[in-house]
Design a protein around this motif. Structure first.
Motif, PDB file in Angstrom:
ATOM      1  N   ILE A 203       0.846  -1.198   0.000  1.00 16.29           N
ATOM      2  CA  ILE A 203       0.000   0.000   0.000  1.00 16.29           C
ATOM      3  C   ILE A 203       0.881   1.247   0.000  1.00 16.29           C
ATOM      4  CG2 ILE A 203      -1.772   1.262   1.304  1.00 16.29           C
ATOM      5  CD1 ILE A 203      -2.608  -1.508   2.439  1.00 16.29           C
ATOM      6  N   PRO A 204       0.600   2.222  -0.850  1.00 18.76           N
ATOM      7  CA  PRO A 204       1.457   3.414  -0.947  1.00 18.76           C
ATOM      8  C   PRO A 204       1.273   4.381   0.221  1.00 18.76           C
ATOM      9  CG  PRO A 204      -0.423   3.639  -2.409  1.00 18.76           C
ATOM     10  CD  PRO A 204      -0.488   2.237  -1.860  1.00 18.76           C
ATOM     11  N   PHE A 205       2.211   5.329   0.313  1.00 21.08           N
ATOM     12  CA  PHE A 205       2.159   6.367   1.339  1.00 21.08           C
ATOM     13  C   PHE A 205       1.350   7.564   0.827  1.00 21.08           C
ATOM     14  CE2 PHE A 205       3.655  10.432   2.905  1.00 21.08           C
ATOM     15  CZ  PHE A 205       3.701  10.259   4.277  1.00 21.08           C
ATOM     16  N   GLU A 206       0.536   8.139   1.724  1.00 28.33           N
ATOM     17  CA  GLU A 206      -0.118   9.405   1.434  1.00 28.33           C
ATOM     18  C   GLU A 206      -0.424  10.091   2.755  1.00 28.33           C
ATOM     19  OE1 GLU A 206      -3.905  11.364  -0.999  1.00 28.33           O
ATOM     20  OE2 GLU A 206      -3.465   9.218  -1.169  1.00 28.33           O
ATOM     21  N   LEU A 207      -0.005  11.327   2.881  1.00 22.60           N
ATOM     22  CA  LEU A 207      -0.155  12.064   4.130  1.00 22.60           C
ATOM     23  C   LEU A 207      -1.630  12.191   4.524  1.00 22.60           C
ATOM     24  CD1 LEU A 207       1.677  13.505   6.187  1.00 22.60           C
ATOM     25  CD2 LEU A 207       1.215  15.636   4.964  1.00 22.60           C
ATOM     26  N   GLY A 208      -1.915  11.878   5.804  1.00 27.66           N
ATOM     27  CA  GLY A 208      -3.268  12.014   6.325  1.00 27.66           C
ATOM     28  C   GLY A 208      -4.182  10.844   6.070  1.00 27.66           C
ATOM     29  N   LYS A 209      -3.704   9.795   5.399  1.00 22.98           N
ATOM     30  CA  LYS A 209      -4.558   8.654   5.064  1.00 22.98           C
ATOM     31  C   LYS A 209      -4.367   7.517   6.068  1.00 22.98           C
ATOM     32  CE  LYS A 209      -6.327  10.424   1.304  1.00 22.98           C
ATOM     33  NZ  LYS A 209      -7.769  10.706   1.169  1.00 22.98           N
TER      34      LYS A 209
ATOM     35  N   THR B  66      -6.258   4.130   5.510  1.00 23.32           N
ATOM     36  CA  THR B  66      -7.085   3.012   5.057  1.00 23.32           C
ATOM     37  C   THR B  66      -6.353   2.185   4.001  1.00 23.32           C
ATOM     38  OG1 THR B  66      -9.105   2.422   3.853  1.00 23.32           O
ATOM     39  CG2 THR B  66      -8.200   4.606   3.450  1.00 23.32           C
ATOM     40  N   PRO B  67      -6.459   0.859   4.069  1.00 25.37           N
ATOM     41  CA  PRO B  67      -5.817   0.012   3.062  1.00 25.37           C
ATOM     42  C   PRO B  67      -6.468   0.124   1.692  1.00 25.37           C
ATOM     43  CG  PRO B  67      -7.184  -1.306   4.520  1.00 25.37           C
ATOM     44  CD  PRO B  67      -7.139   0.077   5.119  1.00 25.37           C
ATOM     45  N   LYS B  68      -7.657   0.734   1.629  1.00 22.45           N
ATOM     46  CA  LYS B  68      -8.326   0.889   0.335  1.00 22.45           C
ATOM     47  C   LYS B  68      -7.614   1.911  -0.546  1.00 22.45           C
ATOM     48  CE  LYS B  68     -12.930  -0.365   2.014  1.00 22.45           C
ATOM     49  NZ  LYS B  68     -14.341   0.088   2.182  1.00 22.45           N
ATOM     50  N   SER B  69      -6.854   2.808   0.088  1.00 19.57           N
ATOM     51  CA  SER B  69      -6.155   3.818  -0.714  1.00 19.57           C
ATOM     52  C   SER B  69      -4.683   3.896  -0.312  1.00 19.57           C
ATOM     53  CB  SER B  69      -6.817   5.191  -0.549  1.00 19.57           C
ATOM     54  OG  SER B  69      -6.829   5.582   0.823  1.00 19.57           O
ATOM     55  N   SER B  70      -4.416   4.388   0.906  1.00 16.01           N
ATOM     56  CA  SER B  70      -3.024   4.580   1.320  1.00 16.01           C
ATOM     57  C   SER B  70      -2.962   4.879   2.817  1.00 16.01           C
ATOM     58  CB  SER B  70      -2.398   5.725   0.525  1.00 16.01           C
ATOM     59  OG  SER B  70      -3.227   6.879   0.597  1.00 16.01           O
ATOM     60  N   PHE B  71      -1.725   4.949   3.317  1.00 15.46           N
ATOM     61  CA  PHE B  71      -1.487   5.244   4.735  1.00 15.46           C
ATOM     62  C   PHE B  71      -0.408   6.300   4.870  1.00 15.46           C
ATOM     63  CE2 PHE B  71      -2.770   0.678   5.301  1.00 15.46           C
ATOM     64  CZ  PHE B  71      -3.817   0.878   6.199  1.00 15.46           C
ATOM     65  N   ASP B  72      -0.492   7.082   5.956  1.00 19.95           N
ATOM     66  CA  ASP B  72       0.710   7.741   6.441  1.00 19.95           C
ATOM     67  C   ASP B  72       1.138   6.953   7.678  1.00 19.95           C
ATOM     68  OD1 ASP B  72      -0.931   8.550   8.510  1.00 19.95           O
ATOM     69  OD2 ASP B  72      -0.804  10.691   8.061  1.00 19.95           O
ATOM     70  N   SER B  73       2.247   7.311   8.289  1.00 19.41           N
ATOM     71  CA  SER B  73       2.801   6.495   9.363  1.00 19.41           C
ATOM     72  C   SER B  73       1.876   6.353  10.570  1.00 19.41           C
ATOM     73  CB  SER B  73       4.155   7.059   9.795  1.00 19.41           C
ATOM     74  OG  SER B  73       4.612   6.394  10.944  1.00 19.41           O
ATOM     75  N   PRO B  74       1.445   7.452  11.220  1.00 14.45           N
ATOM     76  CA  PRO B  74       0.568   7.277  12.376  1.00 14.45           C
ATOM     77  C   PRO B  74      -0.798   6.709  12.009  1.00 14.45           C
ATOM     78  CG  PRO B  74       0.833   9.609  11.864  1.00 14.45           C
ATOM     79  CD  PRO B  74       1.818   8.879  11.024  1.00 14.45           C
ATOM     80  N   GLY B  75      -1.276   7.013  10.802  1.00 20.23           N
ATOM     81  CA  GLY B  75      -2.541   6.454  10.349  1.00 20.23           C
ATOM     82  C   GLY B  75      -2.471   4.942  10.226  1.00 20.23           C
ATOM     83  N   TYR B  76      -1.309   4.444   9.790  1.00 17.43           N
ATOM     84  CA  TYR B  76      -1.115   3.002   9.669  1.00 17.43           C
ATOM     85  C   TYR B  76      -1.103   2.349  11.055  1.00 17.43           C
ATOM     86  CZ  TYR B  76       1.161  -1.463   8.732  1.00 17.43           C
ATOM     87  OH  TYR B  76       1.454  -2.792   8.663  1.00 17.43           O
TER      88      TYR B  76
ATOM     89  N   THR C  19       5.543   2.724   7.346  1.00 18.66           N
ATOM     90  CA  THR C  19       5.760   3.607   6.209  1.00 18.66           C
ATOM     91  C   THR C  19       6.261   4.956   6.697  1.00 18.66           C
ATOM     92  OG1 THR C  19       4.705   4.582   4.264  1.00 18.66           O
ATOM     93  CG2 THR C  19       3.355   4.415   6.253  1.00 18.66           C
ATOM     94  N   LEU C  20       7.000   5.654   5.857  1.00 18.48           N
ATOM     95  CA  LEU C  20       7.605   6.928   6.238  1.00 18.48           C
ATOM     96  C   LEU C  20       7.189   8.050   5.293  1.00 18.48           C
ATOM     97  CD1 LEU C  20       9.605   8.834   7.616  1.00 18.48           C
ATOM     98  CD2 LEU C  20      11.455   7.711   6.349  1.00 18.48           C
ATOM     99  N   GLN C  21       7.385   7.843   4.030  1.00 18.06           N
ATOM    100  CA  GLN C  21       7.079   8.850   3.019  1.00 18.06           C
ATOM    101  C   GLN C  21       6.970   8.150   1.676  1.00 18.06           C
ATOM    102  OE1 GLN C  21      10.485  11.404   3.439  1.00 18.06           O
ATOM    103  NE2 GLN C  21      11.835  10.042   2.294  1.00 18.06           N
ATOM    104  N   ALA C  22       6.784   8.913   0.605  1.00 14.52           N
ATOM    105  CA  ALA C  22       6.594   8.316  -0.716  1.00 14.52           C
ATOM    106  C   ALA C  22       7.752   7.398  -1.099  1.00 14.52           C
ATOM    107  CB  ALA C  22       6.428   9.419  -1.756  1.00 14.52           C
ATOM    108  N   ALA C  23       8.956   7.762  -0.671  1.00 17.70           N
ATOM    109  CA  ALA C  23      10.126   6.935  -0.985  1.00 17.70           C
ATOM    110  C   ALA C  23      10.191   5.698  -0.093  1.00 17.70           C
ATOM    111  CB  ALA C  23      11.404   7.758  -0.830  1.00 17.70           C
TER     112      ALA C  23
END
Length: 255
Positions: free
Chosen positions: A138-144, A146-156, A224-228
């Motif tokens: 699952i990719p990184f996205e700030l503020g997300k 949910t596994p349906k789209s993406s996660f940021d670190s604390p959201g995960y 996860t940390l960031q897009a990279a």
């Protein structure tokens, strides 16, 4: 009174006494037989009750044995699931040309064994969920979150803990990472499933600790940390830099 009369009276008394004795004996015999009959009846009742108790005990023993077998089966299924998820992750990363945990000196075999052999409970459930979501890449996205789209670190972290039955309510007056760190106690020796936090450029971020990593790092972790750094398993030796200084380990009380 003649001697003959006395003899007759004496004979009659003896006869009466003998008859009374016989009647007493017969009565005693009948009473004893009655008691013996009742005793045998009670004994049969007791034997029947003992047999029912024994049958019930045997059924309970069989039920306990079956339950133990089911528990053993569930534990094996859980271990097999963890092993299968880890195998999927290894295969996925190998196909992408990545080394698992991206570290040169990670004892991945030992970490796998530790995760698989963890006792059943919320801690192991959280790691199972973390492994499952990691396999999905699952990719990184700030503020997300949910596994349906993406996660940021604390959201995960919030998502995984919630699936394991631990709810962390977001406080709109502070970053979610701060809320999480406030909730848990800082420790020096983390367990698999505990959290590792670093100071980020925007806010703090964290990972789930899995086990030891390269020396001078904070261990092997999942997150996860960031897009990279999309959702995956990393050796934190590659995370702890002057840009992302280490904050600490936090003990998650699962059970």
């Amino acid at each position: 009174m003649s001697d003959l009369d006395n003899l007759e009276k004496s004979s009659r008394r003896s006869a009466i006494i003998s008859l009374i004795g016989i009647l007493i004996f017969i009565t005693s015999l009948l009473f004893a037989s009655y008691n013996l009959f009742n005793s045998n009846k009670e004994l049969r009742i007791v034997k029947a009750e003992l047999k029912r108790s024994s049958d019930s005990l045997n059924r309970q023993k069989e039920a306990i044995a079956e339950l133990k077998n089911r528990i053993t089966g569930l534990k094996l299924d859980e271990q097999q699931l963890n092993q299968y998820l880890i195998s999927l992750i290894e295969s996925t990363q190998a196909n992408q040309g990545n080394t698992l945990a991206d570290g040169e000196k990670v004892d991945w075999s030992s970490i796998k064994k530790t995760i698989i052999n963890l006792p059943s409970g919320k801690r192991k459930l959280a790691l199972t969920i973390a492994l499952l979501t990691t396999w999905k890449q699952i990719p990184f996205e700030l503020g997300k979150n949910t596994p349906k789209s993406s996660f940021d670190s604390p959201g995960y972290i919030q998502y995984v803990l919630k699936q394991a039955g631990i709810n962390i309510t977001r406080n709109n007056t502070e970053p979610l990472s701060v809320t999480i760190m406030k909730r848990y106690k800082k420790v020096d020796n983390p367990l698999p499933g505990d959290l590792i936090f670093y100071k980020g450029q925007i806010g703090s971020f964290g990972f789930f600790y899995l086990g030891p990593g390269t020396a001078n790092g904070q261990g092997t972790a999942i997150g996860t940390l960031q897009a990279a750094f999309p959702l995956g398993i990393y050796d934190t030796i590659n995370v702890n830099t002057e840009y992302f200084p280490f904050i600490g380990y936090y003990r998650v009380e699962y059970d």
